[in-house]
Design an enzyme around this catalytic site. Structure first.
Site, PDB file in Angstrom:
ATOM      1  CG  ASP A   1      14.055 -25.802 -28.163  1.00  0.00           C
ATOM      2  OD1 ASP A   1      12.883 -25.428 -27.952  1.00  0.00           O
ATOM      3  OD2 ASP A   1      14.813 -25.222 -28.960  1.00  0.00           O
TER       4      ASP A   1
ATOM      5  NE  ARG B   1       6.190 -24.570 -29.018  1.00  0.00           N
ATOM      6  CZ  ARG B   1       7.095 -23.610 -28.778  1.00  0.00           C
ATOM      7  NH1 ARG B   1       8.369 -23.913 -28.623  1.00  0.00           N
ATOM      8  NH2 ARG B   1       6.716 -22.375 -28.685  1.00  0.00           N
TER       9      ARG B   1
ATOM     10  CE  LYS C   1      16.126 -22.235 -28.518  1.00  0.00           C
ATOM     11  NZ  LYS C   1      15.103 -22.350 -29.560  1.00  0.00           N
TER      12      LYS C   1
ATOM     13  CB  SER D   1      11.314 -23.020 -26.789  1.00  0.00           C
ATOM     14  OG  SER D   1      12.053 -22.946 -27.969  1.00  0.00           O
TER      15      SER D   1
ATOM     16  CG  HIS E   1      16.045 -14.489 -27.612  1.00  0.00           C
ATOM     17  ND1 HIS E   1      16.343 -15.478 -28.524  1.00  0.00           N
ATOM     18  CD2 HIS E   1      14.707 -14.324 -27.655  1.00  0.00           C
ATOM     19  CE1 HIS E   1      15.221 -15.896 -29.076  1.00  0.00           C
ATOM     20  NE2 HIS E   1      14.212 -15.220 -28.566  1.00  0.00           N
TER      21      HIS E   1
HETATM   22  N1  URA Z   1      12.043 -19.054 -30.706  1.00  0.00           N
HETATM   23  C1  URA Z   1      12.356 -20.209 -30.085  1.00  0.00           C
HETATM   24  O1  URA Z   1      13.517 -20.592 -30.039  1.00  0.00           O
HETATM   25  N2  URA Z   1      11.368 -20.924 -29.523  1.00  0.00           N
HETATM   26  C2  URA Z   1      10.093 -20.537 -29.548  1.00  0.00           C
HETATM   27  O2  URA Z   1       9.260 -21.229 -29.007  1.00  0.00           O
HETATM   28  C3  URA Z   1       9.757 -19.341 -30.205  1.00  0.00           C
HETATM   29  C4  URA Z   1      10.757 -18.602 -30.775  1.00  0.00           C
END
Ligand code: URA
Length: 443
Positions: free
Chosen positions: A161, A168, A187, A183, A82
């Site tokens: 999320d 957000r 995932k 968040s 990520h």
């Molecule tokens: N990417 C995400 O999936 N969530 C966040 O809060 C910020 C970046």
């Protein structure tokens, strides 16, 4: 009523208990808590922070709002990467097929571009026919068959999320370390990984330019991983200039294909190999960084990594022929060189200005539901520290028409600074963060 009590408590600096997070998140996902109350709670959480227990509880509640991949029947390790995002960051497009070609299962879940940063899903969708909205069942079948899937977050994976992240982004509550960490990890943990590698960007073009905050984010995600039996390693990499040369969706896919064929720009290859070496080591298929590096070079020079990319694209409905002939990608109708306005050193190639330029050309989005033009963007060959003569080409602008070319030109004038001297750029890879702490990255 529950939501109002929790908002008051968080507003006043109190703590929300795990069971309360669970009830609140599930009620919100089911539509029983309105956006205005959730927005108030998010702002209170943004300002007051969450402790470790609350961050774990929020992560678990978001993960539990959807399904979790069960890949335990696969005999291979399962690792994802990520990135906190940047400009020209097409590393995932190279890394996923590369690492999958070396026997590691890569269930890669990516996001869309927002603001000045690009997103892997938008890049992938510039490949004609390519689908990224596979169901969980389809993803599992593809992982069993070819060891890699490149997907976005569907309604099945952490749907709470998804809803919270949109809220957000509309209420300026994104840049909170516990909210970001929970968040992302809700995932990633739903992918049933055996390891995760994070690319934490630092520098003016990153989402979190301050190094200390980037390290805090890495530590928070490493702890969340450790709490769930998923080892996480983070590398801190430079985003004070765009990565590679291309910025823009189809242009970045083309550059990633060149990289898979052994013709990638050196900075892109270095960051890709550094992250790939961590993925191979966390997976247990390479015993050292050097061994991992050698394996990746062979996977690329033998054509295995490019072949894996073709398999993935074909499996997801795309035109795998793009691997041999990137001209099947959408092409911009206008294209012009941008020349150095004076002689001197390239002092800066400011990634935010480049990223905003891609958005201005129509290739990025300001809101999560905006459409993007896959063909537009820049290929910037000048790098900080280069000496250039007046009139020498620094970049190519790809646009829809002549007015787009002018827009692109204005963006590059703002982005590329030429001066008598140039400060050295940030090291491409500067730190490595693990459960044991932070160390300098030795290259
Ligand atoms: N990417 C995400 O999936 N969530 C966040 O809060 C910020 C970046």
């Amino acid at each position: 009523m529950l939501a109002q009590r929790l908002i008051e408590r968080k507003r006043d600096g109190g703590r929300i208990e795990p069971g309360e997070w669970r009830a609140l998140v599930l009620a919100y996902a089911a539509g029983h808590v309105p956006d205005y109350q959730m927005a108030a709670l998010l702002m209170a959480a943004f300002l007051r922070g969450l402790d470790r227990g609350e961050t774990v509880a929020l992560t678990e509640a978001m993960m539990a709002s959807g399904l979790r991949l069960d890949l335990s029947h696969l005999r291979t390790p399962r690792v994802d990467k990520h990135s906190t995002g940047g400009v020209g960051d097409k590393v995932s497009l190279v890394l996923a097929p590369l690492i999958a070609s070396l026997g590691v299962t890569v269930p890669m879940m990516s996001g869309r571009g927002l603001g000045h940063t690009g997103g892997t899903l938008d890049k992938l969708e510039s490949i004609p026919g390519m689908r990224t909205d596979l169901t969980m069942r389809q993803s599992i079948v593809q992982l069993e068959r070819i060891g890699c899937v490149l997907i976005g977050q569907t309604e099945e994976i952490a749907p709470a999320d998804k809803k919270l992240y949109s809220l957000r982004s509309a209420t300026s509550t994104v840049e909170s370390i516990p909210l970001i960490a929970s968040s992302i990890m809700s995932k990633k943990l739903a992918e049933d990984l055996t390891g995760l590698v994070l690319d934490v960007k630092r520098g003016s073009g990153s989402f979190m330019p301050d190094l200390e905050r980037g390290l805090d984010l890495a530590r928070t995600m490493i702890e969340l991983g450790a709490d769930h039996g998923c080892p996480v390693v983070a590398l801190v990499t430079a985003m004070d200039r765009p990565l590679g040369r291309a910025s823009g969706n189809a242009l970045e896919v083309e550059e990633a294909i060149h990289a898979l064929r052994g013709e990638g720009p050196p900075d892109l290859m270095r960051v890709t190999y550094a992250l790939g070496a961590e993925m191979l080591q966390i997976a247990g298929v390479a015993s050292s960084r050097e061994a991992a590096w050698r394996d990746m070079e062979v996977a690329i020079s033998s054509g295995r990594a490019a072949e894996k990319m073709r398999e993935i694209i074909d499996a997801q409905g795309g035109n795998g022929g793009v691997v041999d002939d990137p001209s099947v990608l959408p092409q911009a109708s206008a294209c012009e060189l941008y020349d150095a306005p004076r002689r001197g050193f390239v002092a800066r190639v400011e990634p935010r200005a480049v990223g905003r330029g891609v958005v201005a050309l129509g290739g990025g989005r300001q809101r999560l539901d905006d459409a993007v033009d896959p063909a537009v963007g820049f290929v910037i060959t000048a790098k900080p520290g280069d000496w250039v003569e007046q009139g020498e080409p620094l970049a190519t602008i790809f646009a829809r028409d002549a007015s787009g070319i002018e827009t692109g030109r204005a963006s590059l004038r703002e982005a590329i600074a030429i001066a008598e001297e140039a400060e050295p750029p940030l090291p491409l890879v500067s730190h490595r963060v693990t459960v044991a702490g932070v160390e300098a990255y030795e290259s």
